[in-house]
Design an enzyme around this catalytic site. Structure first.
Site, PDB file in Angstrom:
ATOM      1  N   HIS A  81      -7.342  -2.639   8.773  1.00 34.78           N
ATOM      2  CA  HIS A  81      -8.597  -3.319   8.418  1.00 34.78           C
ATOM      3  C   HIS A  81      -9.407  -3.522   9.699  1.00 34.78           C
ATOM      4  O   HIS A  81      -9.983  -4.583   9.911  1.00 34.78           O
ATOM      5  CB  HIS A  81      -8.312  -4.681   7.769  1.00 34.78           C
ATOM      6  CG  HIS A  81      -7.456  -4.603   6.547  1.00 34.78           C
ATOM      7  ND1 HIS A  81      -6.872  -5.709   5.966  1.00 34.78           N
ATOM      8  CD2 HIS A  81      -7.085  -3.538   5.790  1.00 34.78           C
ATOM      9  CE1 HIS A  81      -6.183  -5.326   4.902  1.00 34.78           C
ATOM     10  NE2 HIS A  81      -6.282  -4.019   4.782  1.00 34.78           N
ATOM     11  N   GLU A 124       0.825  -1.215   0.000  1.00 39.37           N
ATOM     12  CA  GLU A 124       0.000   0.000   0.000  1.00 39.37           C
ATOM     13  C   GLU A 124       0.864   1.272   0.000  1.00 39.37           C
ATOM     14  O   GLU A 124       0.346   2.385   0.153  1.00 39.37           O
ATOM     15  CB  GLU A 124      -0.875  -0.040   1.238  1.00 39.37           C
ATOM     16  CG  GLU A 124      -2.384  -0.014   1.136  1.00 39.37           C
ATOM     17  CD  GLU A 124      -3.074  -0.500  -0.137  1.00 39.37           C
ATOM     18  OE1 GLU A 124      -2.863   0.126  -1.190  1.00 39.37           O
ATOM     19  OE2 GLU A 124      -3.862  -1.442  -0.068  1.00 39.37           O
ATOM     20  N   HIS A 160     -12.720  -2.643   2.381  1.00 47.37           N
ATOM     21  CA  HIS A 160     -11.287  -2.787   2.639  1.00 47.37           C
ATOM     22  C   HIS A 160     -10.911  -2.362   4.059  1.00 47.37           C
ATOM     23  O   HIS A 160     -10.566  -3.203   4.874  1.00 47.37           O
ATOM     24  CB  HIS A 160     -10.529  -1.984   1.568  1.00 47.37           C
ATOM     25  CG  HIS A 160      -9.045  -2.142   1.630  1.00 47.37           C
ATOM     26  ND1 HIS A 160      -8.221  -1.885   0.554  1.00 47.37           N
ATOM     27  CD2 HIS A 160      -8.223  -2.513   2.629  1.00 47.37           C
ATOM     28  CE1 HIS A 160      -6.969  -2.117   0.893  1.00 47.37           C
ATOM     29  NE2 HIS A 160      -6.945  -2.485   2.152  1.00 47.37           N
TER      30      HIS A 160
HETATM   31 ZN   LIG Z   1      -5.293  -2.827   3.372  1.00 52.29          ZN
END
Ligand SMILES: [Zn+2]
Length: 213
Positions: free
Chosen positions: A91, A71, A151
């Site tokens: 998350h 990410e 997500h």
């Molecule tokens: Zn993530």
């Protein structure tokens, strides 16, 4: 504390507080044009400073043997757009529940103002892609937090402590909303009520001092 030591400390705390399970989140902290970021696939409560890669703001690897979090492009896009000093992505359960069911977390508590008001849900895109980074950047406009559809959540701050506290607050606000739905329809604060909170915070009443005898 060095940037990498901060990642280790807050990574541990994120797992301890149940915001992250294993490697399901990533943190970064910036100093000038260098960004220390958690490594791809590593459990956040088992990081050592040496494990954490350092990249420049353009995404070149500057130091470290492990690959930066998948990410990282999203983190770098957020730095470029906001000038923030740190980014936290998790998350966490209630944030993810809201992100899978709604397009926005409405302000049902005045502390939502600390994140900029209603929290937008960025449209879904595959993790790690420039498309997701662009969607998050847009959702964060004028906010310290955003949710990513199906997500999780992302928050920013001037420091890693600030970004981390914003993540805790985001999760708390999402939990209050989700639990509220189980009891009834949560009342959303009006613009007028939120303006009054800002007014009150800017002008706190002074307590008069008692005259000494
Ligand atoms: Zn993530």
């Amino acid at each position: 504390m060095s940037l990498r030591e901060q990642l280790c400390a807050y990574g541990r705390r994120a797992v301890e507080l149940g915001l992250v399970i294993g490697s399901s989140g990533n943190l970064s902290v910036r100093e000038g044009d260098l960004v220390a970021v958690t490594p791809a696939g590593a459990a956040l409560d088992r990081l050592t400073p040496q494990m954490c890669p350092i990249v420049d703001v353009e995404g070149h690897l500057v130091e470290g043997d492990l690959q930066p979090s998948s990410e990282t492009p999203m983190h770098l896009a957020v730095y470029a757009a906001t000038g923030a000093g740190a980014v936290v992505h998790t998350h966490s359960v209630f944030g993810t529940v809201v992100a899978t069911t709604m397009t926005e977390l409405p302000p049902v508590h005045y502390n939502a103002l600390l994140l900029g008001g209603a929290v937008r849900v960025a449209p879904y895109a595959t993790y790690g892609t420039p498309e997701l980074a662009a969607n998050v950047r847009e959702a964060l406009a004028g906010r310290k937090a955003a949710l990513m559809a199906n997500h999780g959540g992302v928050t920013v701050g001037a420091t890693l402590e600030e970004a981390f506290e914003a993540t805790r607050l985001l999760e708390w606000l999402c939990e209050v909303y989700v639990r509220g739905l189980g009891v009834g329809a949560p009342t959303v604060l009006t613009g007028e009520q939120l303006d009054a909170v800002v007014e009150r915070a800017l002008n706190p009443p002074a307590f008069p001092r008692r005259a000494s005898s």
